[in-house]
Each structure stands twice: as structure tokens, then as C-alpha cells.
Design a protein around this motif. Structure first.
Motif, PDB file in Angstrom:
ATOM      1  N   ILE A 245       6.824   8.692   4.300  1.00 48.84           N
ATOM      2  CA  ILE A 245       8.120   8.140   4.712  1.00 48.84           C
ATOM      3  C   ILE A 245       8.421   8.536   6.154  1.00 48.84           C
ATOM      4  O   ILE A 245       8.870   7.718   6.973  1.00 48.84           O
ATOM      5  CB  ILE A 245       9.237   8.631   3.768  1.00 48.84           C
ATOM      6  N   ALA A 246       8.160   9.802   6.492  1.00 51.62           N
ATOM      7  CA  ALA A 246       8.401  10.275   7.855  1.00 51.62           C
ATOM      8  C   ALA A 246       7.470   9.601   8.850  1.00 51.62           C
ATOM      9  O   ALA A 246       7.859   9.290   9.986  1.00 51.62           O
ATOM     10  CB  ALA A 246       8.232  11.795   7.904  1.00 51.62           C
ATOM     11  N   PHE A 247       6.248   9.345   8.431  1.00 52.23           N
ATOM     12  CA  PHE A 247       5.257   8.729   9.323  1.00 52.23           C
ATOM     13  C   PHE A 247       5.640   7.295   9.674  1.00 52.23           C
ATOM     14  O   PHE A 247       5.466   6.866  10.815  1.00 52.23           O
ATOM     15  CB  PHE A 247       3.883   8.764   8.654  1.00 52.23           C
ATOM     16  N   VAL A 248       6.150   6.552   8.696  1.00 50.75           N
ATOM     17  CA  VAL A 248       6.480   5.143   8.930  1.00 50.75           C
ATOM     18  C   VAL A 248       7.634   5.002   9.920  1.00 50.75           C
ATOM     19  O   VAL A 248       7.685   4.056  10.718  1.00 50.75           O
ATOM     20  CB  VAL A 248       6.833   4.460   7.591  1.00 50.75           C
ATOM     21  N   GLU A 249       8.599   5.933   9.901  1.00 46.39           N
ATOM     22  CA  GLU A 249       9.750   5.893  10.802  1.00 46.39           C
ATOM     23  C   GLU A 249      10.484   4.554  10.695  1.00 46.39           C
ATOM     24  O   GLU A 249      10.579   3.790  11.660  1.00 46.39           O
ATOM     25  CB  GLU A 249       9.331   6.147  12.255  1.00 46.39           C
ATOM     26  N   ALA A 250      11.009   4.275   9.516  1.00 45.74           N
ATOM     27  CA  ALA A 250      11.730   3.025   9.283  1.00 45.74           C
ATOM     28  C   ALA A 250      13.035   2.997  10.067  1.00 45.74           C
ATOM     29  O   ALA A 250      13.620   4.037  10.388  1.00 45.74           O
ATOM     30  CB  ALA A 250      12.023   2.877   7.786  1.00 45.74           C
ATOM     31  N   ASP A 251      13.482   1.789  10.385  1.00 46.54           N
ATOM     32  CA  ASP A 251      14.769   1.610  11.056  1.00 46.54           C
ATOM     33  C   ASP A 251      15.874   2.240  10.217  1.00 46.54           C
ATOM     34  O   ASP A 251      15.811   2.262   8.983  1.00 46.54           O
ATOM     35  CB  ASP A 251      15.023   0.113  11.250  1.00 46.54           C
ATOM     36  N   SER A 252      16.915   2.738  10.868  1.00 44.61           N
ATOM     37  CA  SER A 252      18.021   3.402  10.172  1.00 44.61           C
ATOM     38  C   SER A 252      18.731   2.473   9.197  1.00 44.61           C
ATOM     39  O   SER A 252      19.415   2.929   8.279  1.00 44.61           O
ATOM     40  CB  SER A 252      19.030   3.948  11.181  1.00 44.61           C
ATOM     41  N   VAL A 256      14.889   4.270   2.777  1.00 38.61           N
ATOM     42  CA  VAL A 256      13.572   4.558   2.218  1.00 38.61           C
ATOM     43  C   VAL A 256      13.601   5.989   1.696  1.00 38.61           C
ATOM     44  O   VAL A 256      13.722   6.943   2.470  1.00 38.61           O
ATOM     45  CB  VAL A 256      12.454   4.414   3.267  1.00 38.61           C
ATOM     46  N   ARG A 257      13.507   6.158   0.384  1.00 43.34           N
ATOM     47  CA  ARG A 257      13.610   7.513  -0.163  1.00 43.34           C
ATOM     48  C   ARG A 257      12.838   7.651  -1.476  1.00 43.34           C
ATOM     49  O   ARG A 257      12.538   6.662  -2.157  1.00 43.34           O
ATOM     50  CB  ARG A 257      15.066   7.891  -0.380  1.00 43.34           C
ATOM     51  N   LEU A 258      12.566   8.913  -1.772  1.00 41.04           N
ATOM     52  CA  LEU A 258      11.909   9.267  -3.029  1.00 41.04           C
ATOM     53  C   LEU A 258      12.985   9.368  -4.097  1.00 41.04           C
ATOM     54  O   LEU A 258      13.901  10.187  -4.004  1.00 41.04           O
ATOM     55  CB  LEU A 258      11.175  10.598  -2.865  1.00 41.04           C
ATOM     56  N   HIS A 259      12.869   8.516  -5.129  1.00 45.34           N
ATOM     57  CA  HIS A 259      13.930   8.398  -6.127  1.00 45.34           C
ATOM     58  C   HIS A 259      13.771   9.375  -7.285  1.00 45.34           C
ATOM     59  O   HIS A 259      14.756   9.727  -7.949  1.00 45.34           O
ATOM     60  CB  HIS A 259      13.965   6.956  -6.663  1.00 45.34           C
ATOM     61  N   SER A 260      12.542   9.813  -7.559  1.00 47.66           N
ATOM     62  CA  SER A 260      12.309  10.719  -8.691  1.00 47.66           C
ATOM     63  C   SER A 260      11.140  11.648  -8.392  1.00 47.66           C
ATOM     64  O   SER A 260      10.337  11.385  -7.493  1.00 47.66           O
ATOM     65  CB  SER A 260      12.014   9.913  -9.965  1.00 47.66           C
ATOM     66  N   MET A 276       0.046   5.145   0.559  1.00 52.40           N
ATOM     67  CA  MET A 276       1.501   5.220   0.541  1.00 52.40           C
ATOM     68  C   MET A 276       2.107   4.735   1.861  1.00 52.40           C
ATOM     69  O   MET A 276       3.114   4.016   1.867  1.00 52.40           O
ATOM     70  CB  MET A 276       1.941   6.660   0.246  1.00 52.40           C
ATOM     71  N   VAL A 277       1.507   5.107   2.971  1.00 51.91           N
ATOM     72  CA  VAL A 277       1.989   4.634   4.276  1.00 51.91           C
ATOM     73  C   VAL A 277       1.910   3.115   4.349  1.00 51.91           C
ATOM     74  O   VAL A 277       2.857   2.446   4.796  1.00 51.91           O
ATOM     75  CB  VAL A 277       1.170   5.274   5.419  1.00 51.91           C
ATOM     76  N   ASN A 278       0.789   2.572   3.908  1.00 55.64           N
ATOM     77  CA  ASN A 278       0.593   1.125   3.981  1.00 55.64           C
ATOM     78  C   ASN A 278       1.585   0.381   3.098  1.00 55.64           C
ATOM     79  O   ASN A 278       2.149  -0.642   3.494  1.00 55.64           O
ATOM     80  CB  ASN A 278      -0.842   0.774   3.583  1.00 55.64           C
ATOM     81  N   LEU A 279       1.810   0.884   1.877  1.00 58.70           N
ATOM     82  CA  LEU A 279       2.719   0.194   0.951  1.00 58.70           C
ATOM     83  C   LEU A 279       4.168   0.238   1.450  1.00 58.70           C
ATOM     84  O   LEU A 279       4.899  -0.760   1.365  1.00 58.70           O
ATOM     85  CB  LEU A 279       2.634   0.822  -0.442  1.00 58.70           C
ATOM     86  N   ILE A 280       4.598   1.391   1.970  1.00 61.60           N
ATOM     87  CA  ILE A 280       5.964   1.499   2.507  1.00 61.60           C
ATOM     88  C   ILE A 280       6.119   0.606   3.727  1.00 61.60           C
ATOM     89  O   ILE A 280       7.099  -0.140   3.863  1.00 61.60           O
ATOM     90  CB  ILE A 280       6.291   2.966   2.847  1.00 61.60           C
TER      91      ILE A 280
END
Length: 416
Positions: A245-252, A256-260, A276-280
Motif C-alpha cells: 500500500i505504501a509503495f503504490v502511493e495512491a492519491d489521497s 486503500v487500507r487493510l480491512h482485516s 499485491m502491488v500489481n493488484l492494488i
């Protein structure tokens, strides 16, 4: 009147007969001096013979398979002519229906006061089914080895092709790119009036060259994926997904978060991280709007494997296209003309499979699509991976070389 000792002997004999019949274990008694042989009904039954059949040493010799004859006779002679410590013989005997049955014969010895061998007592067991199973396993293993070798050759050829594509095809591409650049520069420097269509054609050619370069890069990356990540170290999916998640650096504007909480898997961190990077990143890039929600959920499946889903609230993927998107160079919708390679999901699936996992798409509870991956865990691994083996003594007795024949009626590799 029957004495107590006689009653015990009768009882012991009855138990012995029941035990041998239940175990389908025949027995024989061989008088060494006279060559007289006494056999049980079960021994005769194994060969399809009536209980009143008179069994002799010659009967045994006559029914031996021709390819086992010399070895079996030599084995018996070694015992009767020497001072043996054990008797173990495996051979094929002709059944009354004309077929041959694999027999395992194990004997013990009775000596007189002068330590001379006078009698042999042994068991006689039909092991044809066991031999068939062993041979089937051996054949299956051989087929598996051949299939694996063929797959390795195919993968090697694919890798070689990728290198050819990377090097030999890139050279003319660079030439075309330079040519397009020079034409554009010449047009600008000439000062002459050039039809707008010529400029558009040059731009189109440049884009097509870039697209071809992207296709070649994707193909090379796909071929370079390791065929099998055999690492068995524990991998903390919570850490992997957080880093992804940190690597992708999605727009604010994207949540994008871990739900469980995610399970710990067995594998290699590198390919899992790439997946995981590719899917996100894929969920963000293909989202129809400037903002959205992407949740990563996890659970332990019924078979003990770890299931991780990357879900979004986008437009989703129609069911009829959910397998197609994993093909090389396949893109949907607006991505058809984007000029991109269309290798992302093909590489994702190859990475997942190389780790012993699976991937599929389903509807998401958020309204979009859920990319669901499954990964091996300690709990999902087979408890034992040992291949059933024949004992060394059994193999030697059958073939004399430690190798089984493929068919029970086919001569072994060695009859000596």
C-alpha cells in the motif's frame, strides 16, 4: 478323552488357520533330504488349484515363469546347499488360468542335533496387486519426470525467445524510432509547408513504436519470472500488504487500507509483494473515477490455505471476461488503445502459480471486482510427501538390479 494339552494344540491350530486365511497367507513345509513338500489350502487357492492337488517341488519348478526360473532355483539352492540365515524369494508362478502371479516366499529353518538343515518352513503370499501398484507409481513418476522435463524445455525456449525479442527486435525498433524522430526534425527545420496529415502519421508511428516497445518489455518480464518459488519460509501478509500500500502511493482521494488481519503463509516474500502491488495499482488505474475505495481482506479457507482479496468499488469485470484478462496482451475497454502491454495480470497469475497459489475474480461487496488469491500455509501443506518405495531386498529379489518391470507379465530388466 482329550487332554488339556491336546485342547490347547487344537485351539492354537485353529487360530493359526484363521489367521493365515484372513491374511491370505499360504504356508509350506519343505523336507530337505526327501524334497517332500506340504502346502496349505491357501497356497493352492492363490494359484487356482483344488485343495486335493498334490504339490511337489517339481510342481513349483514347472510353474515358475521362464524369466524367473534360474534366479529362483539358484536362490533355493543357495539355502539348501549352505548355512543360510534367511530365505527370501520373489518370483512369478503360473496360475491355473494361464496368467502369472507375483509370489513372495519367506522361510525359516529347522536343524538337527548336528546343526544340519533338515526342514524349511515358510510363507507364500500373492503380492501381484502390490507389484502392480508399485509399477503404476513408478510409471506415473517416470511420466511426471518426462512431463517436467518437457515443461522445462518449453520454458527455456520461451525464455530464449524473450531474449531474442528483447535484443534482436529492439534494434530495428530503435532504428524506426530514430527515423521517425529525424523525419519530424527535418520537417520542422525545412520551413516548408507540410500537410497536417503527414505530421499526424509521424505521431502515430511514434506511438506504435512505443507500444511495440512496451509489448517486448512485458514479454521479457513475463519470461523472466521464476518458474517455482520453492522457499518455505513464513511470510507475514500483514507486513507485505502494508508495504505494498505504501509503495503504490495512491492519491489521497483513494481509500486503500487493510480491512482485516491476514494469515501467515509459506512462500517467498518477493513474488507475493509484486502480486499485491500489481493488484492494488491495477484497481486504482482502472477505477472509473478520481476517487474510490480499495479494501484488502483475508481469511483462512477450509483447506487451510490463506485467502486474500483485493476489492474495489469500480465498474468491475463482466463474468465472461474474468478469465480472458489473464491472457497475455489482453486489455479491456478504454485500455485497448492505451498503448500499454497488457501483461500485468498475466504476470500476476504466473507469479501466484509459481508460489503454489491460485487467483480468480469475483464480484466485490463494494460493488466492483474482487481479485481473490489463495496461498499455501503450514496447515494446507501435505503431511507427508514420501513416495511409497519397495524395500531394497524386495527390489533385488524381483529384478536383481533394483528396478521394476513395467508389467507383471513382462520380464524384469535382469533375470540373473
Amino acid at each position: 478323552m482329550t487332554t488339556e494339552i491336546e485342547k490347547q494344540l487344537i485351539e492354537t491350530n485353529l487360530r493359526f488357520r484363521i489367521a493365515t486365511r484372513t491374511a491370505k497367507l499360504g504356508y509350506w513345509v519343505f523336507e530337505v533330504a526327501s524334497s517332500h513338500v506340504e502346502v496349505s489350502d491357501e497356497l493352492l487357492r492363490q494359484l487356482g488349484l483344488p485343495s486335493d492337488y498334490t504339490w511337489t517341488l517339481q510342481s513349483w519348478k514347472d510353474r515358475l515363469h521362464p524369466d524367473d526360473y534360474d534366479r529362483a532355483i539358484t536362490q533355493l539352492a543357495t539355502v539348501t546347499d549352505g548355512n543360510p540365515s534367511s530365505y527370501f524369494n520373489v518370483f512369478r508362478l503360473r496360475h491355473s488360468d494361464g496368467s502369472y502371479r507375483w509370489i513372495e516366499s519367506i522361510g525359516d529353518f529347522v536343524y538337527d542335533d548336528d546343526n544340519k538343515l533338515v526342514r524349511m518352513i515358510g510363507t507364500h503370499q500373492d503380492i501381484s496387486r502390490r507389484v502392480e501398484i508399485e509399477q503404476a507409481l513408478d510409471a506415473a513418476l517416470e511420466n511426471s519426470i518426462q512431463a517436467n522435463e518437457a515443461l522445462q524445455r518449453s520454458n527455456h525456449e520461451l525464455e530464449q525467445f524473450a531474449y531474442v525479442a528483447s535484443h534482436d527486435l529492439r534494434s530495428p525498433l530503435r532504428g524506426l524510432h530514430n527515423l521517425a524522430t529525424w523525419i519530424t526534425e527535418d520537417i520542422e527545420e525545412s520551413g516548408n509547408e507540410v500537410p497536417e496529415s503527414v505530421r499526424e502519421h509521424c505521431q502515430t508511428m511514434g506511438k506504435q513504436i512505443e507500444r511495440m516497445q512496451a509489448l517486448l518489455d512485458g514479454l521479457l518480464a513475463y519470461a523472466r519470472i521464476d518458474q517455482s518459488y520453492t522457499s518455505t519460509e513464513p511470510v507475514d501478509l500483514n507486513k507485505i500488504v502494508s508495504e505494498a500500500i505504501a509503495f503504490v502511493e495512491a492519491d489521497s482521494k483513494f481509500e486503500v487500507r487493510l480491512h482485516s488481519e491476514l494469515p501467515t503463509i509459506i512462500g517467498n516474500p518477493s513474488p507475493v509483494m509484486r502480486v499485491m502491488v500489481n493488484l492494488i495499482d491495477n484497481a486504482i488505474k482502472h477505477h472509473p473515477g478520481p476517487e474510490g475505495k480499495i479494501l484488502i481482506r483475508g481469511r483462512v479457507a477450509e483447506d487451510g490455505s490463506a485467502e486474500v482479496s483485493v476489492e474495489d468499488d469500480g465498474n468491475g469485470i463482466p463474468p465472461e471476461h474474468r478469465e480472458r484478462v489473464f491472457r497475455m496482451f489482453e486489455t479491456l475497454g478504454k485500455d485497448r488503445k492505451s498503448g500499454k502491454g497488457g501483461m500485468g495480470l498475466a504476470m500476476v497469475r504466473k507469479l501466484v502459480h509459481s508460489c503454489g497459489g491460485t487467483i480468480r475474480f469475483e464480484d466485490s461487496s463494494l460493488g466492483g471486482v474482487a481479485a481473490i488469491t489463495r496461498w499455501p500455509t503450514e496447515a494446507s501443506q501435505p503431511k507427508s510427501k514420501k513416495t511409497p518405495e519397495l524395500t531394497h531386498r524386495f527390489v533385488e529379489a524381483i529384478t536383481g538390479s533394483g528396478e521394476l518391470a513395467i508389467d507383471a507379465n513382462t520380464p524384469p530388466n535382469s533375470s540373473s
